[in-house]
Design an enzyme around this catalytic site. Structure first.
Site, PDB file in Angstrom:
ATOM      1  CG  ASP A   1       0.805   6.820   3.980  1.00  0.00           C
ATOM      2  OD1 ASP A   1      -0.352   6.670   4.392  1.00  0.00           O
ATOM      3  OD2 ASP A   1       1.519   7.805   4.273  1.00  0.00           O
TER       4      ASP A   1
ATOM      5  NE  ARG B   1      -3.020   2.662   3.050  1.00  0.00           N
ATOM      6  CZ  ARG B   1      -2.585   3.798   3.606  1.00  0.00           C
ATOM      7  NH1 ARG B   1      -1.317   3.912   3.989  1.00  0.00           N
ATOM      8  NH2 ARG B   1      -3.392   4.814   3.776  1.00  0.00           N
TER       9      ARG B   1
ATOM     10  NE  ARG C   1      -8.045  -1.702   3.110  1.00  0.00           N
ATOM     11  CZ  ARG C   1      -7.465  -0.529   2.814  1.00  0.00           C
ATOM     12  NH1 ARG C   1      -6.191  -0.478   2.512  1.00  0.00           N
ATOM     13  NH2 ARG C   1      -8.175   0.585   2.818  1.00  0.00           N
TER      14      ARG C   1
ATOM     15  CD  GLU D   1      -4.051   7.504   1.868  1.00  0.00           C
ATOM     16  OE1 GLU D   1      -4.914   7.924   2.641  1.00  0.00           O
ATOM     17  OE2 GLU D   1      -2.911   8.007   1.804  1.00  0.00           O
TER      18      GLU D   1
ATOM     19  CG  HIS E   1       0.086  14.036  -0.289  1.00  0.00           C
ATOM     20  ND1 HIS E   1      -0.467  15.286  -0.280  1.00  0.00           N
ATOM     21  CD2 HIS E   1      -0.835  13.221   0.276  1.00  0.00           C
ATOM     22  CE1 HIS E   1      -1.663  15.245   0.299  1.00  0.00           C
ATOM     23  NE2 HIS E   1      -1.907  13.990   0.639  1.00  0.00           N
TER      24      HIS E   1
ATOM     25  CG  ASN F   1      -9.073   4.148   5.606  1.00  0.00           C
ATOM     26  OD1 ASN F   1      -9.712   4.920   6.318  1.00  0.00           O
ATOM     27  ND2 ASN F   1      -8.109   4.553   4.814  1.00  0.00           N
TER      28      ASN F   1
HETATM   29  C1  QV4 Z   1       0.959  19.149  13.339  1.00  0.00           C
HETATM   30  C2  QV4 Z   1       0.183  20.325  12.760  1.00  0.00           C
HETATM   31  C3  QV4 Z   1       0.879  20.840  11.504  1.00  0.00           C
HETATM   32  C4  QV4 Z   1       2.309  21.199  11.843  1.00  0.00           C
HETATM   33  C5  QV4 Z   1       3.027  19.976  12.421  1.00  0.00           C
HETATM   34  C6  QV4 Z   1       4.454  20.320  12.834  1.00  0.00           C
HETATM   35  O1  QV4 Z   1      -1.165  19.908  12.444  1.00  0.00           O
HETATM   36  O2  QV4 Z   1       0.197  21.971  10.982  1.00  0.00           O
HETATM   37  O3  QV4 Z   1       2.998  21.637  10.699  1.00  0.00           O
HETATM   38  O4  QV4 Z   1       2.309  19.460  13.566  1.00  0.00           O
HETATM   39  O5  QV4 Z   1       5.201  19.151  13.038  1.00  0.00           O
HETATM   40  C7  QV4 Z   1      -0.014  13.943  12.915  1.00  0.00           C
HETATM   41  C8  QV4 Z   1      -0.888  14.943  13.638  1.00  0.00           C
HETATM   42  C9  QV4 Z   1      -0.770  16.331  13.020  1.00  0.00           C
HETATM   43  C10 QV4 Z   1       0.706  16.760  13.052  1.00  0.00           C
HETATM   44  C11 QV4 Z   1       1.479  15.732  12.259  1.00  0.00           C
HETATM   45  C12 QV4 Z   1       2.983  16.047  12.235  1.00  0.00           C
HETATM   46  O6  QV4 Z   1      -2.244  14.505  13.606  1.00  0.00           O
HETATM   47  O7  QV4 Z   1      -1.558  17.261  13.732  1.00  0.00           O
HETATM   48  O8  QV4 Z   1       0.848  18.039  12.435  1.00  0.00           O
HETATM   49  O9  QV4 Z   1       1.303  14.422  12.868  1.00  0.00           O
HETATM   50  O10 QV4 Z   1       3.499  16.019  13.511  1.00  0.00           O
HETATM   51  C13 QV4 Z   1      -1.744  10.019   9.890  1.00  0.00           C
HETATM   52  C14 QV4 Z   1      -2.766  10.867  10.630  1.00  0.00           C
HETATM   53  C15 QV4 Z   1      -2.301  12.298  10.776  1.00  0.00           C
HETATM   54  C16 QV4 Z   1      -0.920  12.336  11.396  1.00  0.00           C
HETATM   55  C17 QV4 Z   1       0.000  11.589  10.436  1.00  0.00           C
HETATM   56  C18 QV4 Z   1       1.457  11.575  10.906  1.00  0.00           C
HETATM   57  O11 QV4 Z   1      -4.000  10.817   9.947  1.00  0.00           O
HETATM   58  O12 QV4 Z   1      -3.214  12.987  11.642  1.00  0.00           O
HETATM   59  O13 QV4 Z   1      -0.478  13.674  11.588  1.00  0.00           O
HETATM   60  O14 QV4 Z   1      -0.437  10.217  10.378  1.00  0.00           O
HETATM   61  O15 QV4 Z   1       1.564  11.023  12.160  1.00  0.00           O
HETATM   62  C19 QV4 Z   1      -5.067  13.335   3.496  1.00  0.00           C
HETATM   63  C20 QV4 Z   1      -3.990  12.649   2.666  1.00  0.00           C
HETATM   64  C21 QV4 Z   1      -3.905  11.156   2.934  1.00  0.00           C
HETATM   65  C22 QV4 Z   1      -3.842  10.861   4.438  1.00  0.00           C
HETATM   66  C23 QV4 Z   1      -5.036  11.537   5.103  1.00  0.00           C
HETATM   67  C24 QV4 Z   1      -5.043  11.340   6.590  1.00  0.00           C
HETATM   68  O16 QV4 Z   1      -4.202  12.879   1.301  1.00  0.00           O
HETATM   69  O17 QV4 Z   1      -2.764  10.660   2.302  1.00  0.00           O
HETATM   70  O18 QV4 Z   1      -5.019  12.932   4.851  1.00  0.00           O
HETATM   71  N1  QV4 Z   1      -3.782   9.423   4.707  1.00  0.00           N
HETATM   72  C25 QV4 Z   1      -2.504   8.734   4.921  1.00  0.00           C
HETATM   73  C26 QV4 Z   1      -2.577   7.723   6.054  1.00  0.00           C
HETATM   74  C27 QV4 Z   1      -2.719   8.458   7.352  1.00  0.00           C
HETATM   75  C28 QV4 Z   1      -1.462   9.254   7.622  1.00  0.00           C
HETATM   76  C29 QV4 Z   1      -0.856   9.816   6.411  1.00  0.00           C
HETATM   77  C30 QV4 Z   1      -1.362   9.615   5.161  1.00  0.00           C
HETATM   78  C31 QV4 Z   1       0.447  10.472   6.553  1.00  0.00           C
HETATM   79  O19 QV4 Z   1      -3.608   6.813   5.829  1.00  0.00           O
HETATM   80  O20 QV4 Z   1      -2.986   7.566   8.425  1.00  0.00           O
HETATM   81  O21 QV4 Z   1      -1.778  10.346   8.513  1.00  0.00           O
HETATM   82  O22 QV4 Z   1       1.404   9.418   6.495  1.00  0.00           O
HETATM   83  O23 QV4 Z   1      -6.345  13.026   2.994  1.00  0.00           O
HETATM   84 CA    CA Z   2       5.303  14.922  -1.511  1.00  0.00          CA
END
Ligand code: QV4
Ligand code: CA
Length: 510
Positions: free
Chosen positions: A212, A210, A352, A248, A216, A313
């Site tokens: 992720d 997958r 899935r 994704e 992006h 999911n």
């Molecule tokens: C925070 C602030 C930011 C700041 C940053 C500074 O919000 O403005 O710049 O601190 O460091 C977590 C926190 C988030 C934090 C970030 C970085 O929730 O507040 O930023 O960490 O410290 C998961 C969670 C996110 C999490 C991230 C990393 O959902 O909340 O962020 O993991 O730990 C979009 C995308 C899609 C994504 C979806 C959630 O297009 O790709 O949002 N889905 C995938 C995964 C998902 C994961 C990520 C992508 C990132 O399925 O689980 O996000 O890998 O739709």
């Molecule tokens: Ca990128």
């Protein structure tokens, strides 16, 4: 010669869309946040015997340890290196899991986080799951190694360095997603490090990935990385087999980036599927089951052979990525079983199943402020074992939807009817539908009161409903359905039934 070339091309072009499932199996399950030792045991004791074909595992590579809030699940989406140690277990345990699952014909698919490293606010030190050092401020990850030269910031162009506008494809791909340090995937060096990471997993025996946060990443960068991947390990897979790829990309329409840009690389997560199915089953906005007659491409979904489908999911079940009121989860178990049952009965897409852990939701102004809570864990932060109760359900707050009888039996149903076309569609114009898959299986759903006699397309005989019970030896623990010599059968389902659907198939004939 021309014909041969055609076959070769067809073989190559279908490769990364094929999940490499074995023994007629059709579905994978996402064992979200499970430990490797528990997955290994589950492959042997439950998944293989019950027809599951694969497992999507949580990211296996080293991640940052987040302590505020304490050990959220999402820390695993903040890589520190490509060493294989996490809360799910060590590299040795990972290898043991892959071997044991493969040995019983169950594939392992890895959730690969390759768009970014940890958040920019991650500080510095060795607070990481293998203890590797890092410095988020200077963008140093010596255990890979990556340095500040390997990140995108100079290309981003927004004042904050963050993605500010999803209508601008450049921002979405070159800026930071929620502060996550964005890798420069056009660099040969970065591509090489990622390819090495994925090839190491392939050599261990994983069957695919997958990808992720694919939205992006530029499709061409993904393609360049995929072109460096080796074929699957021939200890378990046919020679020349390619890793299964599912990207994704959340495309609900209305953004600069669309899923179709990624068709060339592999399958894509079809997020419209669960969102729309939730509307229909919850009867939101006037939706009805009968509207499912042309489910699939007819609903504006991506082509069948590109879609990876799911009811919920790990993000949208807790209000992250494309979460919303329509999404069905284990919290609404009755609706959920209808949704997963329908998905597994319907031919569209590569399916899935989700398998979750329980947490206490706390809605403040419509948002669950407990959406961060990590897996069931001990006070030292280690993940709790998945224990199995006498009735085959799971303990320690693991939900194990994949062990619910209705879901497990529909996974088997999908295997039995694999390759059969949808036929004998019936609906009452409202919330009652039924259809067969060729002459091998028949399913009927009721979201109202129902007493109907319908043409099933199945051979005459007495069948055991695999939703209210199942066939055990020669007896049926659930409702029996008699199909007449003309193929018709009577179905009675009350509006208050806990499981308002009935499914029968060839292997559940008495
Ligand atoms: C925070 C602030 C930011 C700041 C940053 C500074 O919000 O403005 O710049 O601190 O460091 C977590 C926190 C988030 C934090 C970030 C970085 O929730 O507040 O930023 O960490 O410290 C998961 C969670 C996110 C999490 C991230 C990393 O959902 O909340 O962020 O993991 O730990 C979009 C995308 C899609 C994504 C979806 C959630 O297009 O790709 O949002 N889905 C995938 C995964 C998902 C994961 C990520 C992508 C990132 O399925 O689980 O996000 O890998 O739709
Ligand atoms: Ca990128």
């Amino acid at each position: 010669m021309k014909l041969l070339l055609l076959f070769v091309l067809a073989g190559l072009s279908s490769a990364q869309y094929n999940p490499n499932l074995r023994s007629g199996r059709t579905s994978m399950v996402h064992l979200f946040e499970w430990r490797w030792v528990d997955i290994a045991a589950e492959c042997e004791r439950y998944l293989a015997p019950n027809g599951y074909g694969g497992v999507q595992v949580s990211p296996p590579n080293e991640n940052i340890i987040v302590s505020n809030p304490y050990r959220p699940w999402y820390e695993r989406y903040q890589p520190i290196s490509y060493k294989l140690c996490t809360r799910s277990g060590s590299e040795q345990q990972f290898r043991d899991m892959v071997t044991r699952c493969n040995n019983v014909g169950v594939n392992i698919y890895v959730d690969a986080v390759i768009n970014h490293m940890c958040g920019s606010g991650g500080g510095s030190g060795t607070q990481s799951t293998c203890g590797s050092s890092y410095n988020a401020g200077t963008k140093d990850f010596p255990a890979v190694p990556y340095s500040n030269l390997d990140f995108n910031d100079s290309k981003c162009g927004t004042a904050s360095g963050e993605i500010e506008n999803y209508s601008d494809a450049n921002q979405v791909r070159n800026c930071r997603l929620v502060g996550l340090l964005d890798l420069a995937l056009e660099k040969d060096y970065v591509r090489g490090k990622i390819a090495d990471f994925l090839n190491n997993l392939i050599s261990i025996g994983v069957a695919g990935f997958r990808l992720d946060a694919s939205k992006h990443m530029w499709p061409g960068d993904i393609q360049a990385i995929l072109s460096r991947l080796n074929n699957l390990n021939t200890q378990w897979f046919a020679s020349g087999a390619r890793p299964f790829i599912f990207q994704e990309v959340i495309d609900l329409g209305g953004e600069a980036i669309s899923a179709s840009e990624y068709y060339g690389n592999g399958r894509i997560t079809e997020f419209k599927y669960g969102a729309k199915l939730g509307n229909v089953i919850r009867k939101l906005g006037g939706e009805r089951l009968s509207y499912l007659r042309n489910w699939g491409e007819g609903w504006g979904f991506m082509p069948n052979d590109r879609a990876l489908v799911f009811v919920d999911n790990h993000d949208n079940q807790r209000g992250h990525g494309a979460g919303g009121a329509s999404i069905l989860t284990f919290f609404d178990s009755r609706f959920y079983k209808i949704g997963v049952g329908f998905m597994l009965a319907h031919p569209y897409g590569q399916t899935r199943v989700m398998s979750s852990y329980r947490w206490t939701r706390n809605f403040v102004n419509g948002k669950d402020v407990n959406d961060w809570i990590g897996p069931p864990s001990n006070s030292d932060g280690s993940t709790k074992a998945v224990t199995i109760n006498a009735d085959s359900s799971c303990g320690n707050d693991w939900v194990c939807e994949h062990r619910w009888r209705q879901i497990k039996n529909m996974v088997i149903f999908r295997n039995v009817v694999n390759g059969q076309a949808l036929a004998n569609w019936w609906d009452n114009g409202g919330n009652q539908i039924a259809f067969s898959r060729g002459n091998k299986g028949y399913i009927i759903f009721n979201n109202d009161n129902m007493d109907v006699t319908l043409s099933t397309g199945l051979p005459a005989g007495t069948y055991c409903d695999v939703i209210s019970g199942q066939k055990e030896g020669t007896r049926c623990t659930g409702t029996q359905i008699t199909v007449s010599s003309t193929g018709s059968a009577r179905f009675v389902i009350s509006s208050s039934a806990e499981d308002p659907f009935i499914a029968i198939h060839e292997s559940a004939k008495l």
